[in-house]
Design an enzyme around this catalytic site. Structure first.
Site, PDB file in Angstrom:
ATOM      1  CG  HIS A 142     -13.551   6.520  -1.262  1.00  0.00           C
ATOM      2  ND1 HIS A 142     -13.626   7.544  -2.173  1.00  0.00           N
ATOM      3  CD2 HIS A 142     -14.605   5.713  -1.527  1.00  0.00           C
ATOM      4  CE1 HIS A 142     -14.669   7.360  -2.961  1.00  0.00           C
ATOM      5  NE2 HIS A 142     -15.269   6.247  -2.586  1.00  0.00           N
TER       6      HIS A 142
ATOM      7  N   GLY B 149      -4.032  11.488  -1.068  1.00  0.00           N
ATOM      8  CA  GLY B 149      -3.641  10.142  -0.702  1.00  0.00           C
ATOM      9  C   GLY B 149      -2.604   9.547  -1.626  1.00  0.00           C
ATOM     10  CG  HIS B 150      -2.028   7.636  -6.146  1.00  0.00           C
ATOM     11  ND1 HIS B 150      -1.946   6.255  -6.114  1.00  0.00           N
ATOM     12  CD2 HIS B 150      -1.267   8.033  -7.197  1.00  0.00           C
ATOM     13  CE1 HIS B 150      -1.181   5.837  -7.102  1.00  0.00           C
ATOM     14  NE2 HIS B 150      -0.750   6.892  -7.782  1.00  0.00           N
TER      15      HIS B 150
ATOM     16  CD  GLU C 298     -12.687  11.083  -0.150  1.00  0.00           C
ATOM     17  OE1 GLU C 298     -12.127  12.185  -0.184  1.00  0.00           O
ATOM     18  OE2 GLU C 298     -12.363  10.121  -0.887  1.00  0.00           O
TER      19      GLU C 298
ATOM     20  NE  ARG D 158       3.117 -11.462   1.066  1.00  0.00           N
ATOM     21  CZ  ARG D 158       4.409 -11.453   1.358  1.00  0.00           C
ATOM     22  NH1 ARG D 158       5.215 -10.571   0.758  1.00  0.00           N
ATOM     23  NH2 ARG D 158       4.905 -12.291   2.228  1.00  0.00           N
TER      24      ARG D 158
ATOM     25  CG  HIS E 159      -8.993  12.719  -8.032  1.00  0.00           C
ATOM     26  ND1 HIS E 159      -8.237  12.348  -9.116  1.00  0.00           N
ATOM     27  CD2 HIS E 159      -9.687  11.616  -7.673  1.00  0.00           C
ATOM     28  CE1 HIS E 159      -8.477  11.080  -9.408  1.00  0.00           C
ATOM     29  NE2 HIS E 159      -9.354  10.604  -8.545  1.00  0.00           N
ATOM     30  CG  ASP E 160      -4.826  12.927 -10.111  1.00  0.00           C
ATOM     31  OD1 ASP E 160      -4.572  11.940  -9.392  1.00  0.00           O
ATOM     32  OD2 ASP E 160      -5.342  12.831 -11.231  1.00  0.00           O
TER      33      ASP E 160
ATOM     34  CG  ASN F  85      -7.710   8.612   0.715  1.00  0.00           C
ATOM     35  OD1 ASN F  85      -7.459   7.449   1.013  1.00  0.00           O
ATOM     36  ND2 ASN F  85      -8.789   8.960   0.048  1.00  0.00           N
TER      37      ASN F  85
END
Length: 238
Positions: free
Chosen positions: A43, A213-214, A70, A18, A190-191, A7
């Site tokens: 997403h 992703g994160h 998503e 920026r 997720h996580d 992601n």
């Protein structure tokens, strides 16, 4: 082997902070493909705070791997997916002001709506996955909606993993078994990260795809993007 879809929303967050086009999310996606990822996930949200609809169109023109979009199937999202026709659409019930996805669908309460959305996308040859909590009833509901896959919302697993991995995985293994009984493919996300990912796929080896992703982008700040993609892929080897 379980596929890794990366992601790239957080890359777009940095760009948008920026203005301009640094980092270039399309170039980043192509690099991530080149580094070994099996797909790219985006997403887009109505406020365009990270991935924008025009990013989705630009990515579709150049990606060689699977493309997963998503989102909550509001009218503008449905129109975008029908225009772009990705490999997969993942239906997520997040509110417009949600920071990140924080719950799966109640597939029983929203059966009629989700059936209609699934039918629209599947007519165009798009694979449909429904984001659900690890609850057997919700998995069965996704099958009744006509989905091809479910994506298990893994935040609770990630939160509980450090204290007791076996306890954390138990509801996910049960939900995954239910998905298999229903003839559904299985995604997860997720996580998930370098600490908990390998155990998840070892316990549920029929997982088709994870979307990350994160954590991956955070790791890449220290480890480099190419190396990080490789490390996540290594977690998926069995």
């Amino acid at each position: 082997m379980t596929k890794l879809s990366v992601n790239i929303n957080k890359i777009a967050v940095v760009r948008n902070s920026r203005g301009g086009n640094r980092p270039d999310v399309v170039r980043a996606a192509l690099d991530i493909e080149r580094f070994g990822a099996d797909g790219i996930t985006v997403h887009p949200r109505p406020d365009a705070r990270h991935i924008r609809y025009d990013d989705v169109r630009a990515l579709k023109r150049v990606l060689a791997t699977e493309f997963n979009i998503e989102g909550n199937p509001i009218d503008s999202f449905v129109a975008l997916v029908e225009e772009v026709r990705p490999t997969q659409v993942t239906l997520v019930p997040d509110a417009a002001d949600a920071v990140t996805s924080n719950a799966g669908w109640n597939t029983v309460a929203h059966l009629g709506f989700l059936q209609t959305v699934c039918e629209r996308f599947k007519r165009l040859g798009i694979r449909v996955s429904i984001f659900v909590d690890p609850v057997a009833e919700m998995v069965r509901g996704a099958a009744a909606c006509g989905a091809d896959r479910v994506e298990l919302y893994t935040e609770a697993y990630a939160r509980g993993y450090a204290a007791d991995p076996a306890r954390a995985i138990a509801p996910y293994a049960a939900a995954a078994e239910e998905a298999r009984r229903c003839g559904l493919g299985l995604n997860a996300g997720h996580d998930l990260d370098l600490e908990n990912l390998r155990y998840f796929v070892e316990c549920i080896p029929w997982t088709d795809e994870v979307s990350i992703g994160h954590a991956l982008v955070c790791d890449a700040l220290y480890l480099g993007l190419e190396n990080t993609v490789g490390l996540y892929k290594r977690c998926l080897h069995r």
